[in-house]
Design a protein around this motif. Sequence first.
Motif, PDB file in Angstrom:
ATOM      1  N   GLN A   1       5.847   1.099  11.648  1.00 27.01           N
ATOM      2  CA  GLN A   1       5.102   2.312  12.098  1.00 27.01           C
ATOM      3  C   GLN A   1       5.484   3.688  11.379  1.00 27.01           C
ATOM      4  N   GLN A   2       6.829   3.915  11.671  1.00 25.59           N
ATOM      5  CA  GLN A   2       7.403   5.203  11.214  1.00 25.59           C
ATOM      6  C   GLN A   2       7.907   5.041   9.794  1.00 25.59           C
ATOM      7  N   TYR A   3       8.353   4.103   9.185  1.00 24.85           N
ATOM      8  CA  TYR A   3       8.624   3.895   7.855  1.00 24.85           C
ATOM      9  C   TYR A   3       7.785   3.070   7.103  1.00 24.85           C
ATOM     10  N   PRO A   4       6.338   3.288   7.171  1.00 26.76           N
ATOM     11  CA  PRO A   4       5.487   2.201   6.682  1.00 26.76           C
ATOM     12  C   PRO A   4       5.852   1.795   5.135  1.00 26.76           C
ATOM     13  N   ASP A   5       6.230   2.487   4.407  1.00 29.65           N
ATOM     14  CA  ASP A   5       6.760   2.027   2.936  1.00 29.65           C
ATOM     15  C   ASP A   5       8.258   1.185   2.705  1.00 29.65           C
ATOM     16  N   LYS A   6       8.960   1.844   3.868  1.00 29.86           N
ATOM     17  CA  LYS A   6      10.349   1.149   3.841  1.00 29.86           C
ATOM     18  C   LYS A   6      10.638  -0.003   4.529  1.00 29.86           C
ATOM     19  N   TRP A   7       9.663  -0.358   5.361  1.00 25.43           N
ATOM     20  CA  TRP A   7      10.003  -1.739   6.120  1.00 25.43           C
ATOM     21  C   TRP A   7       8.816  -2.429   6.583  1.00 25.43           C
ATOM     22  N   ILE A   8       8.886  -3.407   5.877  1.00 23.67           N
ATOM     23  CA  ILE A   8       7.870  -4.407   6.627  1.00 23.67           C
ATOM     24  C   ILE A   8       8.397  -5.562   7.052  1.00 23.67           C
ATOM     25  N   PRO A   9       8.172  -6.025   8.265  1.00 23.66           N
ATOM     26  CA  PRO A   9       8.805  -7.080   9.009  1.00 23.66           C
ATOM     27  C   PRO A   9       8.338  -8.393   8.038  1.00 23.66           C
ATOM     28  N   LEU A  10       9.365  -9.354   8.132  1.00 24.71           N
ATOM     29  CA  LEU A  10       9.433 -10.468   7.316  1.00 24.71           C
ATOM     30  C   LEU A  10       7.980 -11.224   7.438  1.00 24.71           C
ATOM     31  N   TYR A  11       7.739 -11.376   8.763  1.00 26.92           N
ATOM     32  CA  TYR A  11       6.466 -12.070   8.803  1.00 26.92           C
ATOM     33  C   TYR A  11       5.174 -11.565   8.080  1.00 26.92           C
ATOM     34  N   SER A  12       5.221 -10.403   8.312  1.00 26.05           N
ATOM     35  CA  SER A  12       4.010  -9.435   7.620  1.00 26.05           C
ATOM     36  C   SER A  12       4.309  -9.650   6.139  1.00 26.05           C
ATOM     37  N   MET A  13       5.461  -9.476   5.368  1.00 26.29           N
ATOM     38  CA  MET A  13       5.488  -9.737   4.111  1.00 26.29           C
ATOM     39  C   MET A  13       5.118 -10.983   3.547  1.00 26.29           C
ATOM     40  N   VAL A  14       5.386 -11.884   4.315  1.00 28.43           N
ATOM     41  CA  VAL A  14       4.983 -13.312   3.912  1.00 28.43           C
ATOM     42  C   VAL A  14       3.361 -13.472   4.108  1.00 28.43           C
ATOM     43  N   THR A  15       2.909 -12.791   5.272  1.00 26.40           N
ATOM     44  CA  THR A  15       1.507 -13.155   5.623  1.00 26.40           C
ATOM     45  C   THR A  15       0.377 -12.387   5.213  1.00 26.40           C
ATOM     46  N   PHE A  16       0.786 -10.982   5.405  1.00 25.39           N
ATOM     47  CA  PHE A  16      -0.151  -9.835   5.052  1.00 25.39           C
ATOM     48  C   PHE A  16       0.077  -9.095   3.660  1.00 25.39           C
ATOM     49  N   THR A  17       0.873  -9.698   2.780  1.00 27.52           N
ATOM     50  CA  THR A  17       1.048  -8.988   1.450  1.00 27.52           C
ATOM     51  C   THR A  17       1.222 -10.086   0.341  1.00 27.52           C
ATOM     52  N   ASP A  18       1.265  -9.672  -0.814  1.00 31.98           N
ATOM     53  CA  ASP A  18       1.595 -10.678  -1.800  1.00 31.98           C
ATOM     54  C   ASP A  18       2.740 -10.521  -2.618  1.00 31.98           C
ATOM     55  N   LEU A  19       3.737  -9.728  -1.866  1.00 34.77           N
ATOM     56  CA  LEU A  19       5.198  -9.648  -2.354  1.00 34.77           C
ATOM     57  C   LEU A  19       5.698 -11.239  -2.547  1.00 34.77           C
TER      58      LEU A  19
END
Lengths: 461, 461
Positions: free
Chosen positions: B387-405
Motif C-alpha cells: 500500500q505504501q510502496y505500490p511500485d516497489k513492493w508486490i507480494p510474491l503471491y500477487s506477482m504470480v496471480t495478479f500480474t504477468d511479470l
Amino acid sequence: MTERKNITIMGAGLVGSLLSLYLAKRGHKVDIYERRPDMRKILLDGGRSINLALSDRGFKALRGIGIEEAVRKVAIPMHGRMMHDEQGNLTFQPYGKEGQSIYSVSRAGLNAALMDLSEPNPDITYHFNRQLLDLDLRQSKATLRNHETGELEELHTEMLFGADGAFSMVRNAMQKTERYNYSQSYLEYGYKELTIPPAEDGGWALEKNALHIWPRGNYMMIALPNIDGSFTCTLFFPYEGELSFESIKTDDDLLNFFLQTFPDAIPLMPDLAEDYFSNPIGSLVTVKCFPWSFEDKALLIGDACHAVVPFYGQGMNAGFEDITVLDQMLDTFDGDWESLFKKFERRRKPDADAIADLAVMNFIEMRDKVADPRFLLRKKIEGRINQQYPDKWIPLYSMVTFTDLPYSYALETGREQDKIMKKVMKHIKAVEDYDKPEVQKLLEKQLVKKEKLKGYQAEKV
Amino acid sequence: MTERKNITIMGAGLVGSLLSLYLAKRGHKVDIYERRPDMRKILLDGGRSINLALSDRGFKALRGIGIEEAVRKVAIPMHGRMMHDEQGNLTFQPYGKEGQSIYSVSRAGLNAALMDLSEPNPDITYHFNRQLLDLDLRQSKATLRNHETGELEELHTEMLFGADGAFSMVRNAMQKTERYNYSQSYLEYGYKELTIPPAEDGGWALEKNALHIWPRGNYMMIALPNIDGSFTCTLFFPYEGELSFESIKTDDDLLNFFLQTFPDAIPLMPDLAEDYFSNPIGSLVTVKCFPWSFEDKALLIGDACHAVVPFYGQGMNAGFEDITVLDQMLDTFDGDWESLFKKFERRRKPDADAIADLAVMNFIEMRDKVADPRFLLRKKIEGRINQQYPDKWIPLYSMVTFTDLPYSYALETGREQDKIMKKVMKHIKAVEDYDKPEVQKLLEKQLVKKEKLKGYQAEKV
C-alpha cells in the motif's frame, strides 16, 4: 546364512562382475547376462573410456574379494594434477598428503580380471551376447535376444540385480511403474578420446605419476597414463558454439585449434587428426531415480541407478561402494529381501545424489579454477589446516577420494569448509601468511563453530 | 502474414482448444486430434479436477480471443483463503488488494466453451477418439488408433503442436532423441476429490467467495465453489504412513479421521464415504524437460512440457500464458519456424521451471503456514508495504496471480522480499507496529538496496 537364492545379474561390467563374487561368497547361485560378446576375446569400444581413476572406495571393495594388491600392481598412481598452460608451462598440485594417490587403471583390464576371478567359481555363470529386450517385473519374466543364435529367450528371474549401466533396461522397466521418480540431464559438452603413444624409448612422454590437465576456461583436455607407456587423453568440449565439436570440421581447423590451445600436446600426438575424426563423441549424462528396487524381485546398482559425469573420478568407485554397503547389510540380514532393498536404497540415495552433484561441480574446478594461482594457494592453505588439525579438517577432495565418509556428509562438510576458507583467504597473500596470529585466531574460532555443527551432523550420518 | 500452414494439434484440452483459435486467427488451417470422445456429448472423468482457479494470466489469454467477459460471468470470484481450524473456527486472509480475486471455473465448462467457439471456424477441425500411438518426428509421421472404427490411421504432420498434457505422447517421442533432458518427480502425496452438495435452499453451504482450506500440518483439504451451489473438495494426503490413504480402509476409519480432523465438514458431506471409496487417488507430478521443440516440425506447449502440482493454481494459467507469449512472438515473425520454436522455448523455460518450484513450495504454505497467526500477520504487513510502496513492493503471491511479470522474476524477487520480511518481522508484534519509526527506517533502507538489485534484474528480464 540365509536361503540360497538363484540370482540373475544384468550386465557383466565392472559392477556386475564384482557383485557376482560378493553374492557367490554369500552362498548364492549367480547367472550374469551381458549384451556384448566376451570382452576378453574381442576388442571392443575403441575411443571410449579406456582408463579410469580408482581410489579408496573402489580399493576397499576389491579388498573384500582379495584382489586389492593385485590390481594396485597394474595400476599407475597419480599423486596430483599437472596443469599445462597455453605456453606449455607446468604446475603441479598434489591431491592429498604424502602417499595419497588415485590410480589409473585400464577399464578393460580390470573388468577382465574380475571376470577371470569369477568365472571359475562353480556358482557363477556368464552368458554373453544376451540382450535384455523386455522385462516384466511383476511376473519376473525377462525376454532376451541371443545374438549368437538370433533367437529370443525367456528367463524367469527369481531375484534380479540391474547392473546394466547408465542406459539400464532394468531401470527402464521400473520407470513404467506407478509414480516413478526419474531424471536424465545432459551437459552441453561431449568428450572425445585421443592418444599420446609411448615415447621412443618405450617410456611415458609426460610425467607418469600425474593426471594431466590443460584447463582452458570453459573447456579442457586431460590425460591419464596407461601401463604400456601411452596416455589416454580426453577432450571435454562444447557440442555447439564458436569453439566446439561443431566448429572443427577439417584437419586444418583441428591443427589450428590445437596449436593455439594445446601447443605442447601436438608433438606428442602423431595420430591426432585420425583419432579425432574417427573416434565418436561421447555424451555426459547424470541419471537420478527412485526407488531403486521393485518388491523383493529386483534391485538396481551402480550406474543403472546413479550415472554421474566423470569429473570426480568416482563413477566406478561409487558403484563399487554400493557393493560394500550392500555386503555390510548382508552381515546382519534377517532374510527379508524386500526390506533389505528398501533399506539399501534409502541409505544410498542421498550419497548417490551428492556424488552426482559433486561431479558436475568438479568440472568447473578442473576446466577453470585449477588455472588460477589463488585457487592453488587456497589448496595449499587447506593442506596446512589439515596438517594442523588432522581430526577436524579434511579437504573436500580428500573426503571424497581418500576416505569412505558418506558422499552426502562430504558435500555438506565441504560447503561449511568453503565458507570458512572464504573468510580465511581474505587474510592470505602467500602460504607463509597461514602462521599469522590473526589467521590462526580466526581459524580456531571457526573450527569451534564447525565442530558443533559437525557433531550435530555426525548424529545424522 | 506468413505462409499458411497445415497445423496438427495433439490434445483438445484447454490449451489445445485455445491454441487452435489463436492459430486460425493467424490464417493457419488447424486439425485437432483428441484421444477421448467429445466431452460435450459424454460425461467424463468423475472425481478428477472438476474446477480450476483462473487468474490474470489466464484471463489475458482469453481476452485475446474475446471471451474473457463471457467466462468471468460463469466463474466464481474467490477473494481470499478461508481457513478452518480443528474446532471449525474460521479465519479469512485476502489474496490481494480490494477487487483482486481468483476465479473458480469448471474445467469441463471452460473446455466445452472453447470447443464451441472454435468448432464453427472453417479452419479448425476436431477429430475425437483418436489416440496417438506412435510418432516419427523426423518423418513427421503419426500413427493413431481410431477408437470409433478400431483401425490404425497414419497422418503426415506438416507442423505439430503437442498439447497432450502431463503424459504427452509427443514429448515421449522427443525423449527418444539424442541428449534429451527430462525429469518426472512425484510428491509422496495423492489427492482425492469429494463433494459438498448445495444447501437445502440451493445456495452454498459455506462462504461462496473464498477458497476454503483445512490446513493440518503435513496434509490438508481444500474446497472451491461451483456455480450450481456445490463445492468440490480435494483432500491432499500421504500415500503411506500412520495417517494416509493406505491407513484409511473402512467407513469407520474414514469417519473417525474426519471427526477428529475436519469436524465442521462432516455435516456438509452426506456422500463422504461413497465419494471417498469410489473416487480414484490422483497423483501429483512435476515434469520438466528440454528442448520443447524438434526442428521446425514440432513444439510442446502447456502441461506437455511443464506439468506442475496444483498448489499455486497456475497450471492452466501457465499453459494459457504459453499461448500469449507465442502469439506475441508471431507479431514480429519472419517466417523461420525453427528459430521461432527455439526462441520460444528459451524464453519460457526459466518461467516454467520457476512456477513448478513455486507450486511445490506453496503446498507447504497452504497445508501448514496458513494456520500460523505469525504468518497471517506477516501477510498483513506485506499488504501495508504494498500500500505504501505500490511500485516497489508486490507480494510474491500477487506477482504470480495478479500480474504477468515473468514467473522467474517473481520467484527471484520473492526470495529477496522474503529476506527483508524476516528482518522486518523481528520488530513486529501487531499490525500497528508497522508504523513504528524503526520499522519504517529499516524498510526504507532495505527498499533502497532492493531497488538496486531489481534494476539489475529488470535488465535481464
